[in-house]
Design an enzyme around this catalytic site. Structure first.
Site, PDB file in Angstrom:
ATOM      1  N   PRO A 227      -0.925 -28.788 -18.950  1.00 47.10           N
ATOM      2  CA  PRO A 227      -2.233 -29.160 -18.393  1.00 47.10           C
ATOM      3  C   PRO A 227      -3.026 -30.023 -19.361  1.00 47.10           C
ATOM      4  CG  PRO A 227      -1.827 -26.785 -18.227  1.00 47.10           C
ATOM      5  CD  PRO A 227      -0.783 -27.339 -19.127  1.00 47.10           C
TER       6      PRO A 227
ATOM      7  N   GLY B 251      -5.886 -31.164 -21.938  1.00 47.36           N
ATOM      8  CA  GLY B 251      -6.685 -30.446 -22.930  1.00 47.36           C
ATOM      9  C   GLY B 251      -5.947 -29.392 -23.713  1.00 47.36           C
ATOM     10  N   THR B 252      -4.608 -29.404 -23.686  1.00 48.31           N
ATOM     11  CA  THR B 252      -3.843 -28.398 -24.423  1.00 48.31           C
ATOM     12  C   THR B 252      -3.334 -28.911 -25.766  1.00 48.31           C
ATOM     13  OG1 THR B 252      -1.914 -29.030 -23.091  1.00 48.31           O
ATOM     14  CG2 THR B 252      -3.135 -27.077 -22.402  1.00 48.31           C
TER      15      THR B 252
ATOM     16  N   THR C 236      -1.379 -34.658 -27.168  1.00 42.88           N
ATOM     17  CA  THR C 236      -1.477 -35.906 -27.928  1.00 42.88           C
ATOM     18  C   THR C 236      -1.775 -35.643 -29.396  1.00 42.88           C
ATOM     19  OG1 THR C 236      -2.268 -37.059 -25.947  1.00 42.88           O
ATOM     20  CG2 THR C 236      -2.663 -38.123 -28.058  1.00 42.88           C
TER      21      THR C 236
ATOM     22  N   SER D 147       5.436 -21.119  -2.764  1.00 47.20           N
ATOM     23  CA  SER D 147       5.308 -19.867  -3.521  1.00 47.20           C
ATOM     24  C   SER D 147       4.285 -18.896  -2.948  1.00 47.20           C
ATOM     25  CB  SER D 147       4.951 -20.180  -4.978  1.00 47.20           C
ATOM     26  OG  SER D 147       3.723 -20.854  -5.072  1.00 47.20           O
TER      27      SER D 147
ATOM     28  N   LYS E  57       1.254 -18.841 -14.102  1.00 44.65           N
ATOM     29  CA  LYS E  57       0.637 -17.994 -13.083  1.00 44.65           C
ATOM     30  C   LYS E  57       0.176 -16.661 -13.668  1.00 44.65           C
ATOM     31  CE  LYS E  57       3.214 -20.016  -9.231  1.00 44.65           C
ATOM     32  NZ  LYS E  57       4.260 -19.829  -8.209  1.00 44.65           N
TER      33      LYS E  57
END
Length: 559
Positions: free
Chosen positions: A51, A53-54, A57, A462, A505
């Protein structure tokens, strides 16, 4: 560049700026260990998927420093011109070499770390397909003789370490994806985000806002005193050691900054829980920056005797020290406004209303809780106007039933999820006839199924068992516990099939305060491989068939 084969030094550099990310760090440590044993290092292609903002980069720059390599980054998001990769032929006006040759020229090294950012957002038009051009670049067996159109001579890229970033792997072409080693970043859980904020984001934000200044400590006086005592020979040795001495650096509060200025842990926890629930920490960093900027404004205004507006002025909270500048959970809303979220879940009532069940979704933003709502619509035969209707129409109306058997879905469901609703409806009717043969709810009523947050597109299979459970809950009048969530694809015969994104999840379930999970039995391996802290305080049930789901959702729930 001269390679760094010191594992200890590399680990210190990797841990200094990034919390967690064990999979990425372990891969780099393996890379260094192999290079040390072989005495030479070949290139590698890693793809960090997760995702926004993890830290995908920023970790690449840390990896380059840990390896002792030059770092070069370029983004291919929206790139649709092959010439950006392969270069222009020299016959064209304004011809330039491609990004890879420009990298080697700017770094002056043959083994840099090249970060190809946003590789899942490559474009394609009449100027070519950059994804196809990258096939040669990212193939270890071919890139030793990469030929740029501008240079038109083979260039060896085999020593280059390529790292790519992506939010979703679904849009990356299969042949290109096959050439990369995938490292998944699942986002951060509540305790991780609190630690990241306390150790990294708050100090950085306070430095950027001018609340902390750099202080250097140098022991020159002690060194000179020791040199004078030991004579001229010792003095010479002391001068050599002085050149090698590492100056200690520390960050302290600047002049005019109150000593009580700080962001307490309780404020950080409230930020994470009530303001920033996304998988990454970028939004959390923005909120912390907002706090430190307002603190800077209040401190400067206080020192100058300036009166601020009601919105920006400092407001002591009853019970707190009026001289304290600390930001706590009590006065947090004075800096970032009212909480965006007011509860952990959409439905706080326990048990949930009939016909509502919580599922789990996995998107490019990470894992999240997803409610499935159902409502029955009873249709009564309309009364005919005897003066205006013919006898034939009245006879047709009398023989027409009350309706039922129809399913209506809303919530921007995709094609795959739309088919899942039809399968779930069939399975629910079959299951109801088995457990309550006299129940004619589905014959007497139409069903309207909605998945909230209608502005967000949703797709995937799912939510199959969640949909079946929601319809059965409505038809039987039995409620489901509000701390129960489930995920799994349903087949037409009631088999529960495996799904992806179990780790993400589960993290979404923890953010929503879920205590009981139902997962497909085939996903047990994925759950067992997760870190221990993610599995704590969660009761997990594995389902082979829908009968296993039914038992946990209804038979074990006496409420």
């Amino acid at each position: 560049s001269e390679e760094n084969f010191d594992l200890t030094k590399a680990k210190i550099v990797l841990d200094r700026d990034h919390y967690g990310m064990d999979d990425v760090k372990d891969t780099i440590m393996e890379f260094i260990a192999v290079g040390k044993l072989k005495g030479t290092v070949q290139g590698k292609i890693l793809c960090l998927a997760g995702p926004p903002g993890t830290g995908k980069t920023s970790i690449a720059a840390g990896v380059a420093e840990a390896l002792g390599r030059e770092f070069y980054r370029f983004s291919v998001g929206g790139l649709s011109d092959v010439s950006e990769i392969k270069g222009h032929r020299r016959t064209y006006v304004g011809a330039m070499p491609g990004k890879l040759i420009q990298c080697l020229k700017s770094t002056g090294k043959d083994n840099p770390l090249i970060l190809i950012d946003e590789i899942d957002k490559l474009g394609s038009d009449y100027r070519g397909d950059p994804a196809s051009a990258l096939l040669e670049v990212l193939d270890p067996s071919q890139n030793s003789s990469f030929r740029d159109h501008f240079l038109d001579v083979p260039v060896d890229l085999s020593k280059v370490l390529f790292m790519c970033t992506a939010n979703s792997l679904d849009t990356i072409p299969g042949p290109l994806l096959d050439r990369m080693e995938i490292v998944r970043l699942s986002g951060y859980d509540f305790p991780e985000k609190v630690e990241i904020a306390g150790q990294y984001l708050v100090p950085k934000s306070m430095r950027d806002a001018g609340l902390l200044v750099l202080e250097t400590k140098d022991d020159n006086a002690e060194t000179e005193s020791q040199q004078n005592q030991d004579g001229e020979e010792s003095k010479t040795e002391g001068e050599e050691s002085k050149d090698e001495k590492v100056v200690e650096k520390s960050w302290v509060k600047g002049e005019g900054i109150p000593s009580s200025v700080e962001i307490e842990r309780s404020a950080i926890e409230s930020l994470v829980r009530w303001y920033c629930r996304e998988a990454g920490v970028r939004n959390l960093a923005k909120h912390i920056d907002k706090i430190t900027r307002k603190l800077s404004l209040q401190i400067v205004a206080s020192n100058e005797g300036m009166e601020l507006s009601e919105k920006n002025s400092r407001k002591p909270i009853d019970g707190d020290d009026e001289d304290s500048w600390a930001v706590t959970d009590n006065n947090l809303d004075n800096y970032v406004g009212k909480p965006i979220f007011t509860s952990d879940r959409m439905y706080d009532k326990d048990p949930l209303p009939n016909g509502i069940v919580m599922g789990l979704a996995y998107t490019s933003m990470g894992g999240s809780a997803l409610y499935v709502e159902t409502q029955g619509i009873t249709r009564v035969a309309r009364v005919m106007d005897t003066d205006s209707e013919s006898d034939e129409a009245k006879s047709e109306t009398k023989t027409r039933g009350r309706g039922g058997g129809n399913l209506k879905t809303t919530g921007q469901l995709g094609d795959v999820m739309g088919e899942s609703t039809q399968i779930a409806y069939t399975v629910a009717r079959a299951r109801l006839s088995g457990v309550q043969p006299c129940n004619s709810y589905f014959e007497d009523n139409d069903i309207h199924m909605h998945v909230p947050e209608g502005a967000t597109p949703k797709d995937g299979p799912s939510a199959g068992i969640t949909m079946v459970t929601a319809m059965l809950s409505l038809a039987m009048g039995k409620s489901v516990k509000n701390d129960l969530a489930m995920t799994g694809e349903i087949s037409l015969t009631g088999k529960v099939l495996p799904v992806g994104g179990i780790k993400e999840k589960t993290m979404g379930a923890r953010r929503a305060g879920i205590k009981v999970l139902i997962l497909p039995a085939a996903n047990k391996r994925d759950f067992d491989e997760m870190p221990t802290y993610l599995k704590e305080e969660i009761e997990v049930h594995y389902a082979h068939d829908y009968a296993d789901v039914y038992k946990v959702a209804f038979e074990d729930n006496k409420g």
